[in-house]
Design an enzyme around this catalytic site. Structure first.
Site, PDB file in Angstrom:
ATOM      1  NE  ARG A   1     -22.750  -1.782   5.455  1.00 41.59           N
ATOM      2  CZ  ARG A   1     -21.825  -2.513   4.967  1.00 41.59           C
ATOM      3  NH1 ARG A   1     -22.735  -3.278   3.862  1.00 41.59           N
ATOM      4  NH2 ARG A   1     -20.714  -3.979   5.440  1.00 41.59           N
TER       5      ARG A   1
ATOM      6  CG  ASN B 261     -21.594   1.374  -2.201  1.00 43.33           C
ATOM      7  OD1 ASN B 261     -21.839   0.978  -3.311  1.00 43.33           O
ATOM      8  ND2 ASN B 261     -20.546   1.085  -1.912  1.00 43.33           N
TER       9      ASN B 261
ATOM     10  N   GLY C 230     -15.805   1.433  -0.461  1.00 44.40           N
ATOM     11  CA  GLY C 230     -17.164   0.787   0.416  1.00 44.40           C
ATOM     12  C   GLY C 230     -18.137   2.052   0.499  1.00 44.40           C
ATOM     13  CB  ILE C 231     -17.953   5.616   3.009  1.00 41.23           C
ATOM     14  CG1 ILE C 231     -17.825   3.590   4.404  1.00 41.23           C
ATOM     15  CG2 ILE C 231     -19.017   5.901   3.680  1.00 41.23           C
ATOM     16  CD1 ILE C 231     -17.745   4.689   5.338  1.00 41.23           C
ATOM     17  N   GLY C 232     -17.159   5.533   0.125  1.00 44.51           N
ATOM     18  CA  GLY C 232     -17.415   7.186  -1.020  1.00 44.51           C
ATOM     19  C   GLY C 232     -18.748   5.934  -1.937  1.00 44.51           C
TER      20      GLY C 232
ATOM     21  CG  LEU D 294     -14.156   8.449   2.511  1.00 44.73           C
ATOM     22  CD1 LEU D 294     -15.391   9.222   2.005  1.00 44.73           C
ATOM     23  CD2 LEU D 294     -13.908   9.008   3.665  1.00 44.73           C
TER      24      LEU D 294
ATOM     25  CG  ASP E 147      -2.356  -0.381   1.081  1.00 46.93           C
ATOM     26  OD1 ASP E 147      -3.274  -0.691  -0.405  1.00 46.93           O
ATOM     27  OD2 ASP E 147      -2.839   0.053   1.536  1.00 46.93           O
TER      28      ASP E 147
END
EC number: 2.7.2.1
Length: 377
Positions: A263, A313, A309-311, A188, A130
């Protein structure tokens, strides 16, 4: 899983490892599988992946010997690794040594590597770090204002993380914009980070020596005055290990709300939970503040990119972040923001001078591609 011709022949994910409601998805061109069951550890998860690959109903291989290489995302490569690397015992020792700097990640990576060596014993194991993408960050951005010997002798500096994701989505954004660009990528998920990317190269990022600082995350506090740490130890009597656990595993959104999954937090906020409402506002505030800082570092801004995942959805978080940012030329279209797609898409309004893009990340594809390129060369 990827073929030499860049054809993805199967995909899958295990979500919420360690919870009773771990979710497993696995898809091929002709079959799909989904199940909710407890996956207590990463080792159990990887064993389940191998079972699915070999399953005559859903799988794509007959024997594990058909797998010639396994790519592993490794969060911290320190000063040892700046490129994709074939894993040896020496490499594993270095990954283990760096576990102190990435305690939530590197130990789990080692478990995954060791289990993969058992299951896919004939395959080459390859590490994709990374930290590699952020090696281009200039010295004025990666050096801390501490005594020089700590950098020269002990390599204490900003390394940056989520590099595989930032690299993938920034390249997708540049291709979409059809020009080298000044871009802020916003990753995110349970872990969160941002990167300032100029003409395809990282010039700054929010995570530093470890993945602990920067934005508010699922269980990590992010940026915090170091005096708080000394106060917890000297005045409140916590041990260094206890403080480390508090800041990495008990803080962030979990510490603010009692929930670590966004979520759940969004749902509670919409029900009127004040702690959840405030936590989301705090999260958005820190992201907006960093957009301002990185626009200055880039000396301009062509696009911001939401991913992970957040960014990807959460239209709720994207709206919260972009509201009242028109003084930066950032304005989103409410209707476009609600649309979900697996493709690169614009969610900015016609009046926005800065493009606001949602770019689904594909770290697995990027890892597979880097592994393939390494073995080809």
């Amino acid at each position: 899983m990827i073929m030499p011709a860049n054809e993805v022949i199967c995909t899958g994910m295990i979500d919420r490892i360690g919870l009773e409601t771990s979710n497993i998805t696995f898809k091929t061109a002709t079959n799909s599988y989904e199940e909710i069951l407890p996956i207590p550890t990463h080792k159990v998860g990887l064993q389940k992946v191998a079972e699915l690959l070999l399953d005559p109903e859903t799988g794509v291989i007959k024997t594990t010997s058909e797998i010639t290489a396994v790519g592993h995302r490794v969060v911290h490569g320190g000063s040892y690794f700046s490129d994709t690397t074939i894993i040896t015992e020496e490499v594993k020792e270095k990954i283990k040594e760096l576990s102190e700097l990435a305690p939530l990640h590197n130990p789990a990576h080692l478990v995954g590597i060791n289990v993969a060596e058992e299951i896919f014993s004939e395959a080459k194991q390859v590490a994709v770090f990374d930290t590699a993408f952020h090696q281009t960050i200039p010295v004025e951005a990666h050096k801390y204002a501490i005594p020089n010997f700590l950098l020269t002798e002990h390599k204490v500096r900003v390394y940056g993380f989520h590099g595989t994701s930032h690299k993938y989505v920034s390249e997708k954004a540049i291709s979409y914009l059809d020009k080298n660009s000044k871009i802020i990528t916003i990753h995110l998920g349970n872990g969160c980070s941002m990167a300032a990317v100029k003409d395809g190269k990282s010039i700054d990022t929010t995570m530093g020596f470890s993945p602990a600082n920067g934005l508010i995350m699922g269980t990590r506090a992010g940026d915090i005055d170091q005096s708080v740490i000394f106060y917890l130890v000297k005045s409140l009597g916590y041990t260094p290990d206890e403080v480390n656990s508090i800041l990495l595993k008990q803080s962030g959104m979990l510490g603010l709300t009692g929930y670590s999954d966004l979520r759940d937090i969004e749902a509670k906020a919409q029900e009127g939970n004040k702690d959840c409402e405030l936590a989301l506002l705090m999260n958005a505030y820190r992201i907006r503040k960093t957009i301002g800082a990185y626009a200055a570092a880039l000396k301009g801004l062509d696009a911001i990119v939401f991913t992970a995942g957040i960014g990807e959805n959460s239209s709720y978080m994207r709206n919260l972040i972009c509201t009242d940012m028109n003084y930066f030329g950032i304005e989103i279209d409410t209707a476009k923001n609600q649309i979900r797609s697996k493709e690169v898409r614009e969610i900015n309004s016609a009046n926005s001078t800065v493009k606001v893009l949602v770019v689904p990340t594909d770290e697995e594809y990027e890892i597979a591609n880097q592994v393939f390129q390494l073995l080809e060369n």
